[in-house]
Enzyme design. Structure first.
Site, PDB file in Angstrom:
ATOM      1  N   ASP A  51      -6.967   4.209  -4.549  1.00  0.00           N
ATOM      2  CA  ASP A  51      -7.420   4.085  -3.557  1.00  0.00           C
ATOM      3  C   ASP A  51      -8.139   5.299  -3.053  1.00  0.00           C
ATOM      4  OD1 ASP A  51      -7.841   1.924  -0.954  1.00  0.00           O
ATOM      5  OD2 ASP A  51      -7.553   3.960  -0.110  1.00  0.00           O
ATOM      6  N   LYS A 101       0.828  -1.224  -0.102  1.00  0.00           N
ATOM      7  CA  LYS A 101      -0.090   0.038   0.024  1.00  0.00           C
ATOM      8  C   LYS A 101       1.039   1.106  -0.288  1.00  0.00           C
ATOM      9  CE  LYS A 101      -4.499   1.119   0.339  1.00  0.00           C
ATOM     10  NZ  LYS A 101      -5.645   0.331  -0.400  1.00  0.00           N
TER      11      LYS A 101
HETATM   12  P1  NDP Z   1     -12.645   7.617  -3.029  1.00  0.00           P
HETATM   13  O1  NDP Z   1     -11.692   8.661  -3.012  1.00  0.00           O
HETATM   14  O2  NDP Z   1     -13.467   7.511  -4.604  1.00  0.00           O
HETATM   15  O3  NDP Z   1     -14.109   8.014  -2.204  1.00  0.00           O
HETATM   16  C1  NDP Z   1     -13.949   7.901  -0.553  1.00  0.00           C
HETATM   17  C2  NDP Z   1     -14.965   8.448  -0.063  1.00  0.00           C
HETATM   18  O4  NDP Z   1     -14.825   8.484   1.386  1.00  0.00           O
HETATM   19  C3  NDP Z   1     -15.587   9.700  -0.272  1.00  0.00           C
HETATM   20  O5  NDP Z   1     -16.760   9.941  -0.002  1.00  0.00           O
HETATM   21  C4  NDP Z   1     -14.624  10.423   0.593  1.00  0.00           C
HETATM   22  O6  NDP Z   1     -15.030  11.813   1.001  1.00  0.00           O
HETATM   23  C5  NDP Z   1     -14.904   9.782   1.941  1.00  0.00           C
HETATM   24  N1  NDP Z   1     -13.876   9.860   3.011  1.00  0.00           N
HETATM   25  C6  NDP Z   1     -12.404   9.741   2.762  1.00  0.00           C
HETATM   26  N2  NDP Z   1     -11.735   9.960   3.986  1.00  0.00           N
HETATM   27  C7  NDP Z   1     -12.639  10.222   4.739  1.00  0.00           C
HETATM   28  C8  NDP Z   1     -12.584  10.737   5.964  1.00  0.00           C
HETATM   29  N3  NDP Z   1     -11.397  10.816   6.523  1.00  0.00           N
HETATM   30  N4  NDP Z   1     -13.787  11.007   6.738  1.00  0.00           N
HETATM   31  C9  NDP Z   1     -14.755  10.953   6.270  1.00  0.00           C
HETATM   32  N5  NDP Z   1     -15.009  10.581   4.791  1.00  0.00           N
HETATM   33  C10 NDP Z   1     -13.797  10.314   4.334  1.00  0.00           C
HETATM   34  O7  NDP Z   1     -12.219   6.302  -2.434  1.00  0.00           O
HETATM   35  P2  NDP Z   1     -12.717   4.671  -2.871  1.00  0.00           P
HETATM   36  O8  NDP Z   1     -14.330   4.710  -3.091  1.00  0.00           O
HETATM   37  O9  NDP Z   1     -11.955   4.171  -3.740  1.00  0.00           O
HETATM   38  O10 NDP Z   1     -12.541   4.111  -1.293  1.00  0.00           O
HETATM   39  C11 NDP Z   1     -13.550   4.194  -0.247  1.00  0.00           C
HETATM   40  C12 NDP Z   1     -13.047   2.952   0.808  1.00  0.00           C
HETATM   41  O11 NDP Z   1     -12.868   1.597   0.077  1.00  0.00           O
HETATM   42  C13 NDP Z   1     -11.411   3.133   1.528  1.00  0.00           C
HETATM   43  O12 NDP Z   1     -11.639   2.626   2.651  1.00  0.00           O
HETATM   44  C14 NDP Z   1     -10.495   2.294   0.613  1.00  0.00           C
HETATM   45  O13 NDP Z   1      -9.582   1.923   1.107  1.00  0.00           O
HETATM   46  C15 NDP Z   1     -11.908   1.241   0.079  1.00  0.00           C
HETATM   47  N6  NDP Z   1     -11.380   0.365  -1.070  1.00  0.00           N
HETATM   48  C16 NDP Z   1     -11.206   0.968  -2.085  1.00  0.00           C
HETATM   49  C17 NDP Z   1     -10.993   0.126  -3.483  1.00  0.00           C
HETATM   50  C18 NDP Z   1     -10.857   0.688  -4.788  1.00  0.00           C
HETATM   51  O14 NDP Z   1     -10.784  -0.233  -5.711  1.00  0.00           O
HETATM   52  N7  NDP Z   1     -10.961   2.000  -4.778  1.00  0.00           N
HETATM   53  C19 NDP Z   1     -10.698  -1.351  -3.382  1.00  0.00           C
HETATM   54  C20 NDP Z   1     -11.152  -1.819  -1.973  1.00  0.00           C
HETATM   55  C21 NDP Z   1     -11.457  -0.809  -0.797  1.00  0.00           C
HETATM   56  P3  NDP Z   1     -14.017  13.038   0.686  1.00  0.00           P
HETATM   57  O15 NDP Z   1     -12.783  12.504  -0.088  1.00  0.00           O
HETATM   58  O16 NDP Z   1     -14.855  13.870   0.350  1.00  0.00           O
HETATM   59  O17 NDP Z   1     -13.426  13.021   2.092  1.00  0.00           O
HETATM   60  O1  2IT Z   2      -7.892  -1.512  -0.950  1.00  0.00           O
HETATM   61  C1  2IT Z   2      -7.773  -2.073  -2.065  1.00  0.00           C
HETATM   62  O2  2IT Z   2      -8.015  -3.503  -2.278  1.00  0.00           O
HETATM   63  C2  2IT Z   2      -7.739  -1.313  -3.129  1.00  0.00           C
HETATM   64  N1  2IT Z   2      -7.724   0.030  -2.826  1.00  0.00           N
HETATM   65  C3  2IT Z   2      -7.404  -1.806  -4.457  1.00  0.00           C
HETATM   66  C4  2IT Z   2      -5.786  -2.161  -4.809  1.00  0.00           C
HETATM   67  C5  2IT Z   2      -5.532  -2.654  -6.379  1.00  0.00           C
HETATM   68  O3  2IT Z   2      -4.537  -3.115  -6.308  1.00  0.00           O
HETATM   69  O4  2IT Z   2      -6.283  -2.734  -6.905  1.00  0.00           O
END
Ligand code: NDP
Ligand code: 2IT
Length: 446
Positions: A166, A126
């Protein structure tokens, strides 16, 4: 909990001070492994757990960049290459002001076991930066990404370490990062995933995490003779994962009634569907960090500074960030009759919240199992890049569905085998662990 595990946790805390999220992830994980060590003393004598909690390599670096006014800023960049026992390091990059070493270590640690569960050959890693994308122009984001890659490029490679997105890192950022890597290495390779479709990306990767979460939830509900159809669903966040979840829930006949941001949550009694789903993309790219505008646009309720978990729903899918659902939230969900909590984010539930779900015996899955569809589809993107052959949408989606079903079934079978039937947390931790631990034993003391 055995004395051995208690001592291990104490040592992790002492050796990694000021990293509460990392302590939490380790504590949650090793709690499940106690029973495995009783049956497999060889893991204990080979010090597998002690080796697992220490990243193979931790890289931190300076990221200087210039804003549109000519002012210079300095951020910190990180890449944690945590474990390569079963494949090249693989995991996302997070750009968010809250990013620090402890948060990335928790994410990298979880990624080891998540990737192991996917059935694909990927190690755990990561990275990211405390850069805040909020309010930045495209050019500023590009200059930041180029500077970030100016250092990261020497540590990664298609067979070494393959980053992806992420929080705060989506298609735009992956494009700028890839462009700079290509320039520095003079090499067009699958070094990043989540790429654009015209230059090596996989169909379905943007939707994959969210789709995978809902496929997993569907499998969980099936064990109780139920399905997503007709269910009301609370979703938090409004980013990439939330967007995929909302699409798939809607397609399967469920109704998503909430979305949330750092400013509060919206309640849409008619459901987030149709054009409202595309509006989520607009909200996200506006970089304003708020969901309140959704309420104005579609006449929904806006609840400032509150969490969506107070709404009465059948299913809850947290998709924002770590520790966004605590003990109080868990009590509200249980009291309101929620039957399934399926994690889209990484570690969104606190240890207390998770314990309450377990005691209430509702369906509860940890992110490392239910959100693994994102990284799994990244793995499929790597395969397509190696073959230099893109797969049609149907094939990727079909493989994603198979992988999510396999993870689900593995979790349940493993939980059963180790004496805690129905416990997805134990099932995911143990199944993820066994594959990595055996690979470490096979490969000797490295
Ligand atoms: P995005 O940046 O697309 O969206 C993140 C969301 O969470 C936004 O709505 C953001 O709002 C909110 N957010 C982030 N940090 C905070 C905070 N400290 N307090 C409140 N709200 C917060 O990210 P993803 O959708 O990609 O990721 C969301 C979650 O899913 C994370 O935990 C990530 O690790 C997990 N994840 C993502 C994957 C991927 O492929 N993208 C795969 C597996 C898991 P804002 O940015 O406006 O603060
Ligand atoms: O938390 C996760 O699994 C991710 N942000 C996706 C990682 C990836 O390599 O696709």
């Amino acid at each position: 909990m055995s004395e051995y595990i208690k001592k291990l946790i104490a040592e992790v805390k002492a050796k990694n001070p000021s990293e509460p999220e990392y302590h939490q992830a380790v504590e949650e994980f090793v709690g499940s492994i106690d029973v495995v060590l009783d049956r497999h003393p060889e893991y204990r004598s080979a010090k597998i757990l002690e080796r697992l909690v220490e990243p193979e390599r931790t890289i931190t670096f300076r990221v200087p960049w210039m804003d549109d006014q000519g002012e210079i800023h300095v951020n910190r960049g990180f890449r944690i290459e945590f474990n390569s026992a079963i494949g090249p390091y693989k995991g996302g990059l997070r750009f968010h002001p809250s990013v620090n070493l402890g948060i990335l270590k928790f994410l990298g640690f979880e990624q080891i076991f998540k990737n192991s569960l996917t059935t694909l050959p990927m190690g755990g890693g990561k990275g990211g930066s405390d850069f805040d994308p909020k309010g930045k122009s495209d050019n500023e984001v590009m200059r930041f990404c180029q500077s970030f890659m100016n250092e990261l490029f020497r540590h990664i490679g298609p067979n070494t370490d393959v980053p992806a997105g992420d929080i705060g890192v989506g298609g735009r950022e992956i494009g700028y990062l890839f462009g700079q890597y290509k320039k520095l290495k003079n090499e067009f390779s699958g070094v990043l995933t989540g790429k654009g479709l015209n230059w090596g990306g996989s169909l379905i990767r943007p939707e994959a995490t969210g789709y995978g979460v809902v496929y997993f939830a569907q499998e969980m509900l099936k064990t109780k003779g139920q399905s997503i159809e007709g269910k009301t669903v609370a979703v938090s966040g409004f980013g990439n994962v939330a967007w995929g979840v909302v699409q798939k829930v809607t397609q399967l006949g469920g109704k998503v009634v909430t979305l949330s941001g750092p400013d509060g949550y919206i309640y849409d009694k008619d459901g987030v569907s149709g054009e409202k789903i595309n509006y989520m993309l607009k909200l996200r790219s506006s970089a304003k960090d708020a969901v309140a505008e959704y309420a104005k646009e579609f006449k929904a309720e806006f609840h400032p500074n509150a969490r969506a978990w107070e709404v009465k729903v059948d299913v809850a899918i947290p998709c924002a960030t770590q520790n966004e659902l605590d003990g109080e939230d868990a009590k509200k969900l249980i009291k309101n009759g929620c039957i399934c909590v399926c994690e889209g984010a990484n570690m969104p539930t606190t240890l207390e919240g998770a314990k309450l779900f377990e005691e209430a015996k509702i369906l509860y899955s940890p992110g490392k199992a239910s959100n693994a569809g994102g990284v799994a589809t990244s793995g499929l993107e790597m395969s397509q890049n190696s073959m230099r052959l893109p797969w049609p949408k149907e094939e990727v989606d079909h493989r994603l569905q198979q992988i999510m079903k396999s993870i689900h079934d593995t979790c349940l079978q493993t939980a059963d085998r180790f004496g805690t039937p129905g416990n997805y947390v134990n099932g995911a931790n143990i199944a993820g662990f066994l594959k990595v631990a055996d690979a470490m034993l096979d490969q000797g003391l490295v």
